[in-house]
Design a protein around this motif. Structure first.
Motif, PDB file in Angstrom:
ATOM      1  N   ALA A  98      37.775  48.934  53.573  1.00 16.91           N
ATOM      2  CA  ALA A  98      37.818  47.564  53.363  1.00 16.91           C
ATOM      3  C   ALA A  98      38.746  47.356  51.988  1.00 16.91           C
ATOM      4  O   ALA A  98      39.462  46.473  52.056  1.00 16.91           O
ATOM      5  CB  ALA A  98      36.659  46.638  53.181  1.00 16.91           C
ATOM      6  N   PHE A  99      38.605  48.354  51.086  1.00 14.92           N
ATOM      7  CA  PHE A  99      39.402  48.336  49.718  1.00 14.92           C
ATOM      8  C   PHE A  99      40.835  48.446  50.038  1.00 14.92           C
ATOM      9  O   PHE A  99      41.702  48.042  49.272  1.00 14.92           O
ATOM     10  CB  PHE A  99      38.857  49.088  48.734  1.00 14.92           C
ATOM     11  CG  PHE A  99      37.475  48.729  48.202  1.00 14.92           C
ATOM     12  CD1 PHE A  99      37.400  47.542  47.751  1.00 14.92           C
ATOM     13  CD2 PHE A  99      36.339  49.523  48.240  1.00 14.92           C
ATOM     14  CE1 PHE A  99      36.168  47.056  46.993  1.00 14.92           C
ATOM     15  CE2 PHE A  99      35.328  49.175  47.520  1.00 14.92           C
ATOM     16  CZ  PHE A  99      35.239  47.882  47.010  1.00 14.92           C
ATOM     17  N   ARG A 100      41.148  49.314  51.011  1.00 15.08           N
ATOM     18  CA  ARG A 100      42.546  49.739  51.283  1.00 15.08           C
ATOM     19  C   ARG A 100      43.292  48.471  52.316  1.00 15.08           C
ATOM     20  O   ARG A 100      44.299  48.500  52.347  1.00 15.08           O
ATOM     21  CB  ARG A 100      42.715  50.854  52.122  1.00 15.08           C
ATOM     22  CG  ARG A 100      42.286  52.001  51.190  1.00 15.08           C
ATOM     23  CD  ARG A 100      42.802  53.348  51.708  1.00 15.08           C
ATOM     24  NE  ARG A 100      43.953  53.527  52.308  1.00 15.08           N
ATOM     25  CZ  ARG A 100      44.378  54.503  52.776  1.00 15.08           C
ATOM     26  NH1 ARG A 100      43.628  55.615  53.094  1.00 15.08           N
ATOM     27  NH2 ARG A 100      45.809  54.497  53.180  1.00 15.08           N
ATOM     28  N   TYR A 127      28.342  45.952  44.427  1.00 15.47           N
ATOM     29  CA  TYR A 127      28.294  46.925  43.322  1.00 15.47           C
ATOM     30  C   TYR A 127      28.638  48.171  43.709  1.00 15.47           C
ATOM     31  O   TYR A 127      29.200  49.093  43.041  1.00 15.47           O
ATOM     32  CB  TYR A 127      26.906  46.962  42.628  1.00 15.47           C
ATOM     33  CG  TYR A 127      26.546  45.549  42.021  1.00 15.47           C
ATOM     34  CD1 TYR A 127      27.157  45.084  40.760  1.00 15.47           C
ATOM     35  CD2 TYR A 127      25.606  44.707  42.500  1.00 15.47           C
ATOM     36  CE1 TYR A 127      27.168  43.829  40.458  1.00 15.47           C
ATOM     37  CE2 TYR A 127      25.247  43.274  42.048  1.00 15.47           C
ATOM     38  CZ  TYR A 127      26.117  43.067  40.768  1.00 15.47           C
ATOM     39  OH  TYR A 127      25.933  41.687  40.261  1.00 15.47           O
ATOM     40  N   ASP A 128      28.329  48.453  44.798  1.00 16.55           N
ATOM     41  CA  ASP A 128      28.617  50.146  45.225  1.00 16.55           C
ATOM     42  C   ASP A 128      29.938  50.079  46.279  1.00 16.55           C
ATOM     43  O   ASP A 128      30.083  49.367  47.208  1.00 16.55           O
ATOM     44  CB  ASP A 128      27.372  50.498  46.226  1.00 16.55           C
ATOM     45  CG  ASP A 128      27.382  51.871  46.507  1.00 16.55           C
ATOM     46  OD1 ASP A 128      28.148  52.610  45.786  1.00 16.55           O
ATOM     47  OD2 ASP A 128      26.705  52.250  47.319  1.00 16.55           O
ATOM     48  N   LYS A 129      30.686  50.993  46.098  1.00 19.25           N
ATOM     49  CA  LYS A 129      32.014  51.151  46.910  1.00 19.25           C
ATOM     50  C   LYS A 129      31.690  51.350  48.268  1.00 19.25           C
ATOM     51  O   LYS A 129      32.417  51.159  49.338  1.00 19.25           O
ATOM     52  CB  LYS A 129      32.982  52.260  46.286  1.00 19.25           C
ATOM     53  CG  LYS A 129      34.256  52.226  46.901  1.00 19.25           C
ATOM     54  CD  LYS A 129      34.819  53.490  46.353  1.00 19.25           C
ATOM     55  CE  LYS A 129      36.311  53.850  46.961  1.00 19.25           C
ATOM     56  NZ  LYS A 129      37.027  54.789  46.308  1.00 19.25           N
ATOM     57  N   GLU A 130      30.631  52.107  48.489  1.00 20.72           N
ATOM     58  CA  GLU A 130      30.225  52.544  49.787  1.00 20.72           C
ATOM     59  C   GLU A 130      29.752  51.356  50.729  1.00 20.72           C
ATOM     60  O   GLU A 130      30.003  51.415  51.755  1.00 20.72           O
ATOM     61  CB  GLU A 130      29.052  53.632  50.005  1.00 20.72           C
ATOM     62  CG  GLU A 130      29.432  54.780  49.258  1.00 20.72           C
ATOM     63  CD  GLU A 130      30.629  55.525  50.141  1.00 20.72           C
ATOM     64  OE1 GLU A 130      30.536  55.492  51.254  1.00 20.72           O
ATOM     65  OE2 GLU A 130      31.338  56.207  49.223  1.00 20.72           O
ATOM     66  N   GLU A 131      29.388  50.141  50.296  1.00 17.63           N
ATOM     67  CA  GLU A 131      29.184  48.918  50.991  1.00 17.63           C
ATOM     68  C   GLU A 131      30.211  48.302  51.604  1.00 17.63           C
ATOM     69  O   GLU A 131      30.118  47.679  52.540  1.00 17.63           O
ATOM     70  CB  GLU A 131      28.299  48.050  50.184  1.00 17.63           C
ATOM     71  CG  GLU A 131      26.881  48.468  49.651  1.00 17.63           C
ATOM     72  CD  GLU A 131      26.273  47.331  48.952  1.00 17.63           C
ATOM     73  OE1 GLU A 131      26.134  46.364  49.457  1.00 17.63           O
ATOM     74  OE2 GLU A 131      25.553  47.717  48.149  1.00 17.63           O
ATOM     75  N   ASN A 132      31.577  48.729  51.084  1.00 23.48           N
ATOM     76  CA  ASN A 132      32.547  48.104  51.677  1.00 23.48           C
ATOM     77  C   ASN A 132      33.532  49.288  52.251  1.00 23.48           C
ATOM     78  O   ASN A 132      34.565  49.006  52.680  1.00 23.48           O
ATOM     79  CB  ASN A 132      33.841  47.600  50.627  1.00 23.48           C
ATOM     80  CG  ASN A 132      33.203  46.226  50.295  1.00 23.48           C
ATOM     81  OD1 ASN A 132      32.769  45.337  50.858  1.00 23.48           O
ATOM     82  ND2 ASN A 132      33.207  45.947  48.849  1.00 23.48           N
ATOM     83  N   TYR A 133      32.741  50.174  52.772  1.00 23.99           N
ATOM     84  CA  TYR A 133      33.395  50.952  53.731  1.00 23.99           C
ATOM     85  C   TYR A 133      32.473  50.921  55.211  1.00 23.99           C
ATOM     86  O   TYR A 133      31.410  51.277  55.127  1.00 23.99           O
ATOM     87  CB  TYR A 133      33.031  52.404  53.231  1.00 23.99           C
ATOM     88  CG  TYR A 133      33.821  53.744  53.870  1.00 23.99           C
ATOM     89  CD1 TYR A 133      35.347  53.854  53.724  1.00 23.99           C
ATOM     90  CD2 TYR A 133      33.249  54.241  54.969  1.00 23.99           C
ATOM     91  CE1 TYR A 133      35.753  54.929  54.389  1.00 23.99           C
ATOM     92  CE2 TYR A 133      33.933  55.281  55.879  1.00 23.99           C
ATOM     93  CZ  TYR A 133      35.182  55.687  55.460  1.00 23.99           C
ATOM     94  OH  TYR A 133      35.867  56.447  56.217  1.00 23.99           O
ATOM     95  N   PHE A 134      33.216  50.386  56.119  1.00 20.14           N
ATOM     96  CA  PHE A 134      32.484  50.039  56.906  1.00 20.14           C
ATOM     97  C   PHE A 134      32.418  50.888  58.161  1.00 20.14           C
ATOM     98  O   PHE A 134      33.426  51.267  58.650  1.00 20.14           O
ATOM     99  CB  PHE A 134      32.912  48.531  57.709  1.00 20.14           C
ATOM    100  CG  PHE A 134      33.138  47.346  56.849  1.00 20.14           C
ATOM    101  CD1 PHE A 134      32.014  47.110  56.007  1.00 20.14           C
ATOM    102  CD2 PHE A 134      34.221  46.847  56.447  1.00 20.14           C
ATOM    103  CE1 PHE A 134      31.774  45.995  55.330  1.00 20.14           C
ATOM    104  CE2 PHE A 134      34.316  45.787  55.681  1.00 20.14           C
ATOM    105  CZ  PHE A 134      33.271  45.308  55.124  1.00 20.14           C
ATOM    106  N   THR A 135      31.280  51.500  58.597  1.00 17.23           N
ATOM    107  CA  THR A 135      31.107  52.282  59.711  1.00 17.23           C
ATOM    108  C   THR A 135      30.933  51.395  60.999  1.00 17.23           C
ATOM    109  O   THR A 135      31.113  50.108  61.075  1.00 17.23           O
ATOM    110  CB  THR A 135      29.816  53.295  59.490  1.00 17.23           C
ATOM    111  OG1 THR A 135      28.835  52.401  59.521  1.00 17.23           O
ATOM    112  CG2 THR A 135      30.072  54.035  58.290  1.00 17.23           C
ATOM    113  N   LYS A 136      30.864  52.403  62.217  1.00 18.00           N
ATOM    114  CA  LYS A 136      30.696  51.392  63.303  1.00 18.00           C
ATOM    115  C   LYS A 136      29.374  50.719  63.634  1.00 18.00           C
ATOM    116  O   LYS A 136      29.363  49.282  64.032  1.00 18.00           O
ATOM    117  CB  LYS A 136      30.845  52.655  64.797  1.00 18.00           C
ATOM    118  CG  LYS A 136      30.346  51.775  65.802  1.00 18.00           C
ATOM    119  CD  LYS A 136      30.840  52.938  66.975  1.00 18.00           C
ATOM    120  CE  LYS A 136      29.520  53.380  67.562  1.00 18.00           C
ATOM    121  NZ  LYS A 136      29.570  54.130  68.591  1.00 18.00           N
TER     122      LYS A 136
END
Length: 186
Positions: A98-100, A127-136
């Motif tokens: 999502a950040f990209r 607060y964590d970058k991994e929370e905006n990396y969406f998996t299936k």
């Protein structure tokens, strides 16, 4: 002579004070965000979600890879395997960074089966970058959360049918987009 008279009478200062005085008595344009929330504009593109098929309970995605190819920021990653019995692709991985993402909506427009949606959620700071990396699984969870808060009985995305394009040129699912019926408990 005019410049000297302006400086002596402080005309520019008085004009500025009049503008300030006039704006004191107008309504503010800002809102108190956490307490008041702005109405979402039609066509707003927010948090991503994978559409869950109401009949099967699985994602609609057929792993055609069109969304990943059309994405200008290349933030969609798809993995699939071939099913030996049917010969169809089975989705194994669907991830969005999502950040990209630039939230252009091309992935929604190009999808032949209306499997991806940009929902109307805009509150997903973390607060964590991994929370905006969406998996299936996270994308399917986003869809379930979106439907639980959706106010209407049917959902149809405005990007599923594009204006200005003849319906006969679109894939079948895009020609006649079926609204998703929302079952509310209670």
């Amino acid at each position: 002579m005019k410049q000297l008279l302006k400086k002596i009478l402080l005309i520019d200062l008085i004009k500025g004070l009049l503008i300030t005085l006039r704006t004191i008595f107008t309504q503010p344009v800002t809102i108190r965000y956490p307490k008041q929330k702005r109405e979402i504009a039609p066509g707003f593109r927010g948090r991503h979600a994978l559409v869950r098929d109401p009949e099967t309970g699985k994602e609609r995605c057929v792993a055609c890879l069109r969304c990943a190819r059309v994405c200008p920021s290349q933030c969609i990653y798809i993995g699939y395997k071939e099913d030996e019995t049917s010969g169809r692709r089975v989705l194994t991985k669907y991830e969005i960074e999502a950040f990209r993402c630039v939230y252009c909506g091309y992935c929604v427009e190009v999808c032949p089966v209306n499997a991806i949606v940009l929902t109307e959620f805009y509150e997903y700071a973390a607060y964590d970058k991994e929370e905006n990396y969406f998996t299936k699984e996270k994308l399917l969870q986003n869809w379930d959360e979106f439907l639980s808060l959706y106010k209407h009985q049917e959902y149809i995305n405005k990007f599923w049918y594009l204006r200005g394009i003849e319906r006969i040129r679109l894939p079948y699912e895009k020609r006649f987009p079926t609204p998703i019926r929302i079952k509310k408990e209670g």
